[in-house]
Design a protein around this motif. Structure first.
Motif, PDB file in Angstrom:
ATOM      1  N   GLN A  39       0.744  -1.306   0.175  1.00  0.00           N
ATOM      2  CA  GLN A  39      -0.024   0.006  -0.109  1.00  0.00           C
ATOM      3  C   GLN A  39       0.841   1.223  -0.030  1.00  0.00           C
ATOM      4  O   GLN A  39       0.375   2.343  -0.294  1.00  0.00           O
ATOM      5  CB  GLN A  39      -0.914  -0.087   1.199  1.00  0.00           C
ATOM      6  CG  GLN A  39      -2.012  -0.971   1.080  1.00  0.00           C
ATOM      7  CD  GLN A  39      -2.870  -1.000  -0.106  1.00  0.00           C
ATOM      8  OE1 GLN A  39      -3.395   0.081  -0.366  1.00  0.00           O
ATOM      9  NE2 GLN A  39      -2.987  -1.826  -0.980  1.00  0.00           N
ATOM     10  N   GLU A  40       2.155   1.204   0.327  1.00  0.00           N
ATOM     11  CA  GLU A  40       3.085   2.170   0.318  1.00  0.00           C
ATOM     12  C   GLU A  40       3.246   2.723  -0.825  1.00  0.00           C
ATOM     13  O   GLU A  40       3.842   4.077  -0.889  1.00  0.00           O
ATOM     14  CB  GLU A  40       4.028   1.922   1.247  1.00  0.00           C
ATOM     15  CG  GLU A  40       4.926   0.924   0.692  1.00  0.00           C
ATOM     16  CD  GLU A  40       5.089  -0.336   1.063  1.00  0.00           C
ATOM     17  OE1 GLU A  40       5.949  -0.873   0.811  1.00  0.00           O
ATOM     18  OE2 GLU A  40       3.767  -0.819   1.400  1.00  0.00           O
ATOM     19  N   TYR A  41       3.007   2.124  -2.003  1.00  0.00           N
ATOM     20  CA  TYR A  41       3.361   2.695  -3.310  1.00  0.00           C
ATOM     21  C   TYR A  41       2.168   3.602  -3.819  1.00  0.00           C
ATOM     22  O   TYR A  41       2.246   3.797  -4.973  1.00  0.00           O
ATOM     23  CB  TYR A  41       3.603   1.443  -4.229  1.00  0.00           C
ATOM     24  CG  TYR A  41       4.864   1.035  -3.944  1.00  0.00           C
ATOM     25  CD1 TYR A  41       6.104   1.496  -4.778  1.00  0.00           C
ATOM     26  CD2 TYR A  41       5.249   0.064  -2.901  1.00  0.00           C
ATOM     27  CE1 TYR A  41       7.365   1.194  -4.475  1.00  0.00           C
ATOM     28  CE2 TYR A  41       6.635  -0.484  -2.780  1.00  0.00           C
ATOM     29  CZ  TYR A  41       7.502   0.280  -3.548  1.00  0.00           C
ATOM     30  OH  TYR A  41       9.019  -0.357  -3.287  1.00  0.00           O
ATOM     31  N   GLY A  42       1.091   3.586  -3.071  1.00  0.00           N
ATOM     32  CA  GLY A  42      -0.051   4.543  -3.496  1.00  0.00           C
ATOM     33  C   GLY A  42      -0.986   4.091  -4.401  1.00  0.00           C
ATOM     34  O   GLY A  42      -1.042   2.656  -4.733  1.00  0.00           O
ATOM     35  N   GLU A  43      -1.914   4.886  -5.172  1.00  0.00           N
ATOM     36  CA  GLU A  43      -2.969   4.293  -5.897  1.00  0.00           C
ATOM     37  C   GLU A  43      -2.217   3.864  -7.328  1.00  0.00           C
ATOM     38  O   GLU A  43      -1.057   3.872  -7.551  1.00  0.00           O
ATOM     39  CB  GLU A  43      -3.680   5.388  -6.168  1.00  0.00           C
ATOM     40  CG  GLU A  43      -4.595   6.254  -4.958  1.00  0.00           C
ATOM     41  CD  GLU A  43      -5.283   4.834  -4.245  1.00  0.00           C
ATOM     42  OE1 GLU A  43      -6.018   4.394  -5.072  1.00  0.00           O
ATOM     43  OE2 GLU A  43      -5.464   5.227  -2.988  1.00  0.00           O
ATOM     44  N   LEU A  44      -3.315   3.272  -8.142  1.00  0.00           N
ATOM     45  CA  LEU A  44      -2.901   2.609  -9.337  1.00  0.00           C
ATOM     46  C   LEU A  44      -2.130   3.513 -10.293  1.00  0.00           C
ATOM     47  O   LEU A  44      -1.164   3.211 -10.719  1.00  0.00           O
ATOM     48  CB  LEU A  44      -4.053   1.882 -10.177  1.00  0.00           C
ATOM     49  CG  LEU A  44      -3.804   1.257 -11.205  1.00  0.00           C
ATOM     50  CD1 LEU A  44      -2.800   0.029 -11.090  1.00  0.00           C
ATOM     51  CD2 LEU A  44      -4.959   0.779 -11.996  1.00  0.00           C
ATOM     52  N   ALA A  45      -2.715   4.764 -10.457  1.00  0.00           N
ATOM     53  CA  ALA A  45      -1.948   5.692 -11.199  1.00  0.00           C
ATOM     54  C   ALA A  45      -0.628   5.990 -11.039  1.00  0.00           C
ATOM     55  O   ALA A  45       0.571   6.165 -11.638  1.00  0.00           O
ATOM     56  CB  ALA A  45      -2.821   6.937 -11.498  1.00  0.00           C
ATOM     57  N   GLU A  46      -0.227   6.060  -9.705  1.00  0.00           N
ATOM     58  CA  GLU A  46       0.818   6.404  -9.138  1.00  0.00           C
ATOM     59  C   GLU A  46       2.029   5.425  -9.370  1.00  0.00           C
ATOM     60  O   GLU A  46       2.963   5.410  -9.575  1.00  0.00           O
ATOM     61  CB  GLU A  46       0.734   6.921  -7.523  1.00  0.00           C
ATOM     62  CG  GLU A  46       1.934   7.106  -6.931  1.00  0.00           C
ATOM     63  CD  GLU A  46       1.644   7.505  -5.351  1.00  0.00           C
ATOM     64  OE1 GLU A  46       2.831   7.753  -4.890  1.00  0.00           O
ATOM     65  OE2 GLU A  46       0.774   7.738  -4.941  1.00  0.00           O
ATOM     66  N   ARG A  47       1.360   4.005  -9.071  1.00  0.00           N
ATOM     67  CA  ARG A  47       2.227   2.839  -9.355  1.00  0.00           C
ATOM     68  C   ARG A  47       2.733   2.677 -10.696  1.00  0.00           C
ATOM     69  O   ARG A  47       3.917   2.496 -10.985  1.00  0.00           O
ATOM     70  CB  ARG A  47       1.276   1.743  -8.970  1.00  0.00           C
ATOM     71  CG  ARG A  47       1.004   1.513  -7.495  1.00  0.00           C
ATOM     72  CD  ARG A  47      -0.136   0.554  -7.326  1.00  0.00           C
ATOM     73  NE  ARG A  47      -0.346   0.311  -5.817  1.00  0.00           N
ATOM     74  CZ  ARG A  47      -0.130  -0.546  -5.050  1.00  0.00           C
ATOM     75  NH1 ARG A  47       0.637  -1.484  -5.646  1.00  0.00           N
ATOM     76  NH2 ARG A  47      -0.147  -0.533  -3.742  1.00  0.00           N
ATOM     77  N   VAL A  48       1.753   3.028 -11.484  1.00  0.00           N
ATOM     78  CA  VAL A  48       2.235   2.948 -12.911  1.00  0.00           C
ATOM     79  C   VAL A  48       3.116   3.848 -13.396  1.00  0.00           C
ATOM     80  O   VAL A  48       4.171   3.743 -14.116  1.00  0.00           O
ATOM     81  CB  VAL A  48       0.941   3.129 -13.997  1.00  0.00           C
ATOM     82  CG1 VAL A  48       1.252   2.951 -15.293  1.00  0.00           C
ATOM     83  CG2 VAL A  48       0.042   1.903 -13.844  1.00  0.00           C
TER      84      VAL A  48
END
Length: 239
Positions: free
Chosen positions: A153-162
């Motif tokens: 979860q520390e990597y954020g939402e999907l758009a932020e991960r991508v």
């Protein structure tokens, strides 16, 4: 295609990161960490000691490696190959992915002689002839996508991960190479399916037509579907 792949992914200085002979410690560590976290066992069971890897990278790594494991579903090809050792190629695919798969496609014999259903099968053939082989690996594919989207979860939402993964793939050879692997497997995943259908007489009806279309046009999950619905050589023919 196989020679171009090997040169472009391993030897060329054009793609992001260093070519394989000049791999830096960070690149080697990323490859090792992904291997340690294979199928997400360590991150789920032992998160306190599991290497912290970008979840999209983990999902991509596991998807590509599992995709090559699915090629073991064509193990019965070994019975009809005279120029290559099919089982040796299949065993190496999860470790070298398209560096092995593409040369195999180029070197193999296209043999479509039927194999009688109900013939004695080896332990490996019995495993991959089971419809559960495709079903289980299909579920693993779902897990890979879910982990990339929601794991860590520390990597954020999907758009932020991508976005952060795109930055990683733009600078790291391992992340870039697995992105290329994804594209190559999408294009070439169905190349063994046609011969496999002819060997088991899986032709001429709506079920076989649907399975072939899925294998040709639905990346990963289409191949898992095909392996799940094709008639098993372990079962006697209905005729």
């Amino acid at each position: 295609a196989s020679l171009l792949y090997v040169y472009w992914v391993f030897l060329s200085d054009t793609p992001p990161g260093n070519m394989v002979l000049r791999s830096d410690p960070a690149t080697l560590k990323l490859a090792l960490d992904c291997s340690i976290n294979f199928w997400f066992v360590n991150p789920v069971v032992l998160p306190q000691i599991a290497p912290n890897v970008h979840p999209v990278m983990e999902g991509l790594f596991n998807l590509v490696v599992t995709w090559t494991i699915m090629m073991a579903g064509f193990a019965t090809e070994a019975r009809q190959q005279t120029r290559v050792n099919t089982l040796a190629f299949l065993a190496a695919m999860p470790f070298l992915t398209n560096a092995i798969y593409l040369p195999y496609l180029a070197l193999r014999d296209s043999v479509t002689d039927p194999i009688p259903r109900g013939s004695p099968l080896s332990a490996v053939e019995k495993l991959v002839e089971s419809p559960w082989f495709g079903r289980v690996l299909g579920l693993v594919g779902v897990l890979c996508l879910a982990w990339g989207a929601f794991g860590r979860q520390e990597y954020g939402e999907l758009a932020e991960r991508v976005a952060s993964f795109q930055a990683l793939a733009a600078s790291d050879r391992v992340a870039w190479a697995f992105s290329v692997d994804l594209l190559c497997l999408t294009v070439f995943q169905s190349f063994l399916v046609g011969d496999d259908m002819k060997r088991r007489g899986f032709e001429g009806d709506s079920a076989s037509a649907t399975a072939l279309l899925a294998a040709k046009f639905v990346p990963y999950f289409g191949l898992a579907y095909y392996l799940s619905v094709r008639p098993s050589l372990a079962e006697p023919s209905d005729e």
